[in-house]
Design an enzyme around this catalytic site. Structure first.
Site, PDB file in Angstrom:
ATOM      1  N   TYR A 128       0.704 -17.069 -35.032  1.00 46.43           N
ATOM      2  CA  TYR A 128       1.953 -16.122 -34.849  1.00 46.43           C
ATOM      3  C   TYR A 128       1.685 -15.023 -35.758  1.00 46.43           C
ATOM      4  O   TYR A 128       1.092 -15.206 -36.778  1.00 46.43           O
ATOM      5  CB  TYR A 128       3.155 -16.864 -35.456  1.00 46.43           C
ATOM      6  CG  TYR A 128       3.772 -18.077 -34.594  1.00 46.43           C
ATOM      7  CD1 TYR A 128       4.451 -17.758 -33.485  1.00 46.43           C
ATOM      8  CD2 TYR A 128       3.785 -19.225 -34.954  1.00 46.43           C
ATOM      9  CE1 TYR A 128       5.205 -18.839 -32.640  1.00 46.43           C
ATOM     10  CE2 TYR A 128       4.313 -20.257 -34.265  1.00 46.43           C
ATOM     11  CZ  TYR A 128       4.999 -20.020 -33.025  1.00 46.43           C
ATOM     12  OH  TYR A 128       5.540 -21.006 -32.340  1.00 46.43           O
ATOM     13  N   ASP A 149       5.503 -28.402 -25.303  1.00 48.44           N
ATOM     14  CA  ASP A 149       5.839 -26.984 -25.766  1.00 48.44           C
ATOM     15  C   ASP A 149       7.034 -26.339 -24.893  1.00 48.44           C
ATOM     16  O   ASP A 149       6.674 -25.459 -24.037  1.00 48.44           O
ATOM     17  CB  ASP A 149       4.680 -26.173 -25.652  1.00 48.44           C
ATOM     18  CG  ASP A 149       4.778 -24.933 -26.618  1.00 48.44           C
ATOM     19  OD1 ASP A 149       5.853 -24.512 -26.950  1.00 48.44           O
ATOM     20  OD2 ASP A 149       3.639 -24.288 -27.108  1.00 48.44           O
ATOM     21  N   SER A 201       6.859 -22.475 -24.913  1.00 49.32           N
ATOM     22  CA  SER A 201       5.919 -21.761 -24.057  1.00 49.32           C
ATOM     23  C   SER A 201       6.629 -21.720 -22.747  1.00 49.32           C
ATOM     24  O   SER A 201       6.434 -20.860 -21.836  1.00 49.32           O
ATOM     25  CB  SER A 201       4.624 -22.483 -23.923  1.00 49.32           C
ATOM     26  OG  SER A 201       3.702 -22.183 -25.334  1.00 49.32           O
ATOM     27  N   GLN A 254       0.576 -29.296 -26.146  1.00 47.10           N
ATOM     28  CA  GLN A 254       0.907 -28.317 -25.186  1.00 47.10           C
ATOM     29  C   GLN A 254       1.758 -28.687 -24.069  1.00 47.10           C
ATOM     30  O   GLN A 254       2.758 -28.054 -23.767  1.00 47.10           O
ATOM     31  CB  GLN A 254      -0.433 -27.778 -24.536  1.00 47.10           C
ATOM     32  CG  GLN A 254      -0.922 -26.386 -25.171  1.00 47.10           C
ATOM     33  CD  GLN A 254      -2.246 -26.032 -24.660  1.00 47.10           C
ATOM     34  OE1 GLN A 254      -2.853 -26.589 -23.659  1.00 47.10           O
ATOM     35  NE2 GLN A 254      -2.943 -25.041 -25.151  1.00 47.10           N
ATOM     36  N   ARG A 260       1.803 -25.414 -32.510  1.00 42.66           N
ATOM     37  CA  ARG A 260       1.033 -24.887 -31.559  1.00 42.66           C
ATOM     38  C   ARG A 260      -0.350 -25.457 -31.444  1.00 42.66           C
ATOM     39  O   ARG A 260      -1.171 -24.783 -31.584  1.00 42.66           O
ATOM     40  CB  ARG A 260       1.132 -23.244 -31.526  1.00 42.66           C
ATOM     41  CG  ARG A 260       2.137 -22.599 -30.608  1.00 42.66           C
ATOM     42  CD  ARG A 260       3.515 -22.951 -30.584  1.00 42.66           C
ATOM     43  NE  ARG A 260       4.233 -22.517 -29.409  1.00 42.66           N
ATOM     44  CZ  ARG A 260       4.596 -21.355 -29.004  1.00 42.66           C
ATOM     45  NH1 ARG A 260       4.419 -20.418 -29.979  1.00 42.66           N
ATOM     46  NH2 ARG A 260       5.098 -20.928 -28.006  1.00 42.66           N
TER      47      ARG A 260
HETATM   48  P1  NAD Z   1       6.088 -15.170 -30.536  1.00 45.30           P
HETATM   49  O1  NAD Z   1       7.225 -15.294 -29.210  1.00 45.30           O
HETATM   50  O2  NAD Z   1       6.631 -15.472 -31.789  1.00 45.30           O
HETATM   51  O3  NAD Z   1       5.810 -13.461 -30.393  1.00 45.30           O
HETATM   52  C1  NAD Z   1       5.455 -12.850 -29.125  1.00 45.30           C
HETATM   53  C2  NAD Z   1       4.328 -11.906 -29.572  1.00 45.30           C
HETATM   54  O4  NAD Z   1       4.929 -10.671 -30.294  1.00 45.30           O
HETATM   55  C3  NAD Z   1       3.202 -12.411 -30.426  1.00 45.30           C
HETATM   56  O5  NAD Z   1       2.043 -12.288 -29.736  1.00 45.30           O
HETATM   57  C4  NAD Z   1       3.039 -11.429 -31.789  1.00 45.30           C
HETATM   58  O6  NAD Z   1       1.996 -11.350 -32.100  1.00 45.30           O
HETATM   59  C5  NAD Z   1       3.598 -10.150 -30.996  1.00 45.30           C
HETATM   60  N1  NAD Z   1       4.135  -9.513 -32.029  1.00 45.30           N
HETATM   61  C6  NAD Z   1       4.821  -9.633 -33.456  1.00 45.30           C
HETATM   62  N2  NAD Z   1       5.221  -8.637 -33.962  1.00 45.30           N
HETATM   63  C7  NAD Z   1       4.601  -7.317 -33.246  1.00 45.30           C
HETATM   64  C8  NAD Z   1       4.528  -5.895 -33.371  1.00 45.30           C
HETATM   65  N3  NAD Z   1       5.005  -5.398 -34.549  1.00 45.30           N
HETATM   66  N4  NAD Z   1       4.179  -5.317 -32.291  1.00 45.30           N
HETATM   67  C9  NAD Z   1       3.496  -5.855 -31.322  1.00 45.30           C
HETATM   68  N5  NAD Z   1       3.561  -7.067 -31.030  1.00 45.30           N
HETATM   69  C10 NAD Z   1       4.015  -7.892 -32.167  1.00 45.30           C
HETATM   70  O7  NAD Z   1       4.749 -15.727 -29.831  1.00 45.30           O
HETATM   71  P2  NAD Z   1       4.561 -16.908 -28.886  1.00 45.30           P
HETATM   72  O8  NAD Z   1       4.681 -16.124 -27.410  1.00 45.30           O
HETATM   73  O9  NAD Z   1       5.400 -17.759 -29.239  1.00 45.30           O
HETATM   74  O10 NAD Z   1       3.131 -16.952 -29.079  1.00 45.30           O
HETATM   75  C11 NAD Z   1       2.530 -17.333 -30.386  1.00 45.30           C
HETATM   76  C12 NAD Z   1       1.098 -17.609 -30.465  1.00 45.30           C
HETATM   77  O11 NAD Z   1       1.107 -18.965 -30.000  1.00 45.30           O
HETATM   78  C13 NAD Z   1       0.264 -16.897 -29.626  1.00 45.30           C
HETATM   79  O12 NAD Z   1      -1.042 -16.723 -30.160  1.00 45.30           O
HETATM   80  C14 NAD Z   1      -0.020 -17.828 -28.307  1.00 45.30           C
HETATM   81  O13 NAD Z   1      -1.097 -17.632 -27.515  1.00 45.30           O
HETATM   82  C15 NAD Z   1      -0.120 -19.074 -29.339  1.00 45.30           C
HETATM   83  N6  NAD Z   1       0.369 -20.281 -28.565  1.00 45.30           N
HETATM   84  C16 NAD Z   1      -0.627 -21.422 -28.681  1.00 45.30           C
HETATM   85  C17 NAD Z   1      -0.193 -22.544 -27.935  1.00 45.30           C
HETATM   86  C18 NAD Z   1      -1.205 -23.725 -28.285  1.00 45.30           C
HETATM   87  O14 NAD Z   1      -2.390 -23.673 -28.561  1.00 45.30           O
HETATM   88  N7  NAD Z   1      -0.669 -25.131 -27.868  1.00 45.30           N
HETATM   89  C19 NAD Z   1       0.861 -22.684 -27.297  1.00 45.30           C
HETATM   90  C20 NAD Z   1       1.812 -21.579 -27.127  1.00 45.30           C
HETATM   91  C21 NAD Z   1       1.468 -20.334 -27.763  1.00 45.30           C
END
Ligand code: NAD
Length: 370
Positions: free
Chosen positions: A219, A120, A123, A117, A112
């Site tokens: 994550y 991805d 996403s 991006q 990530r």
């Molecule tokens: P994910 O699908 O793994 O999880 C979804 C959300 O669930 C996460 O925000 C996580 O913190 C939350 N979670 C886990 N346990 C929990 C709990 N017990 N209670 C409440 N919430 C809980 O996550 P994702 O959507 O794939 O995204 C992960 C991270 O990556 C995020 O910070 C996102 O902003 C980041 N991201 C960055 C990029 C980039 O920079 N290129 C691209 C995509 C996502």
């Protein structure tokens, strides 16, 4: 669909020969004629004639493809399979691909980082799931979502609770806000608070225990059972006030955290709706079933495990663009005179999502989309 007429044109312009299985795009609204016009060669799904000359296979459910399509055996050693491979703990698939001498890139493992991006897939598909989850919940709800002033009096806006503020959760928040809901969001990552508030959501701070789940690479890490129990106590009150709940909380490679149990459902208003996007990973909500809707204590539980498929045209358009961007990245790192696609292990994008690697790399002509 792993390639659309748009990405076929894009990759053909880079010198690739694209073979597309006849009818493969039909379910996503892409015609064979459009693929032909874009420069693809249409091939029949059955038969292995074309597979032996293929260097890269672009797939959506690559894990299913590897297990179900006998044609994969016809690929030459060093050919590259690119798709969603469900890589976490999937040793059987890894072994199968290694035995066949195939290299494979699991798109779930893409790092990530900002320069990845455009590639991805998680996403782009999570965004669709978050959007569609709110539409499903709104359609199933026995109430209006927005605040309405009618001749018969004022209707208060629906209250949405979103568990998990990752990509799906933030899109669910934005969609619910557009429909006029009041939205509360829970996440364990402190960084999520600012993102939630910038989209007009109200952040529920995680329980202030000494031991927090923490995060790695953006994550959440797995929470302890004590932490989850404290979180469930905290969420019970929120659930009792909610009209719709969108569950998106996940920890990569682990069972989804159990945030709603049966006793908590009993405190919810009959007629309210829970959409569980984490259902394929065990679910955030007790009792949710993949691909099914069940009613518990008057609450509808929608086990939404494949929502991007319900927005197939745009899901394919974005997936195919992600895949094309990754392939273009690999092609850019391959010298023009090279006869093989280079997989540079120093490159964090390649190193991040390489699932299996054959010692001699794939030859440079590229084709195949399933
Ligand atoms: P994910 O699908 O793994 O999880 C979804 C959300 O669930 C996460 O925000 C996580 O913190 C939350 N979670 C886990 N346990 C929990 C709990 N017990 N209670 C409440 N919430 C809980 O996550 P994702 O959507 O794939 O995204 C992960 C991270 O990556 C995020 O910070 C996102 O902003 C980041 N991201 C960055 C990029 C980039 O920079 N290129 C691209 C995509 C996502």
């Amino acid at each position: 669909m792993a390639a659309t007429p748009e990405t076929v044109r894009r990759l053909a312009a880079r010198g690739c020969t694209l073979l597309v299985e006849r009818g493969a795009g039909a379910a996503s609204g892409y015609d064979d004629a459009d693929y032909s016009e874009a420069g693809a060669e249409l091939i029949d799904a059955a038969g292995s004639d074309h597979w032996s000359g293929t260097d890269v296979v672009l797939a959506v459910q690559g894990a299913d493809l590897a297990q179900q399509r006998a044609e994969l055996a016809a690929l030459r050693p060093g050919a590259l399979l690119l798709g969603l491979l469900e890589p976490h703990g999937n040793d059987a698939l890894k072994q199968q691909l290694e035995q066949r001498g195939l290299s494979a890139m699991a798109l779930e493992l893409l790092p990530r980082i900002s320069r990845a991006q455009s590639m991805d897939v998680l996403s782009s598909q999570a965004n669709i799931a978050g959007y569609k989850a709110v539409l499903l919940a709104s359609a199933a709800l026995d109430r209006y979502v927005p605040m309405l002033m009618t001749a018969a009096g004022t209707i208060q806006p629906a209250r949405a609770l979103i568990l998990g503020a990752g990509v799906a959760g933030l899109q669910a928040l934005a969609t619910a806000r557009r429909l006029g809901a009041v939205v509360y969001v829970s996440d364990v990552r402190p960084a999520a608070k600012e993102q939630v508030e910038s989209l007009g959501g109200r952040f529920i701070d995680p329980p202030q225990l000494e031991e927090q789940p923490g995060e790695a690479g953006g994550y959440a890490k797995q929470a302890t059972e004590d932490f989850l129990a404290a979180q469930r106590r905290q969420l019970t009150e929120q659930l009792a006030l909610a009209d719709m709940v969108i569950c998106t909380a996940q920890v990569p490679g682990r069972q989804a955290p159990r945030l709603i149990d049966d006793a908590m459902l009993q405190h919810m208003r009959p007629g309210s709706v829970v959409v569980d996007l984490a259902v394929a990973q065990g679910g955030n909500c007790e009792g949710s079933c993949p691909g099914d809707t069940v009613i518990r204590h008057g609450v509808q539980l929608i086990g939404a495990d494949a929502l991007p498929c319900t927005v197939a045209n745009h899901a394919s358009a974005l997936y195919a663009r992600n895949v094309a961007a990754l392939l273009e990245h690999l092609l850019a790192a391959t010298p023009e005179q090279a006869t093989a696609l280079q997989l540079d292990l120093e490159d964090p994008i390649v190193a991040g999502c390489l699932f299996t690697r054959h010692a001699s790399p794939a030859p440079a002509a590229v084709g195949g989309a399933a």
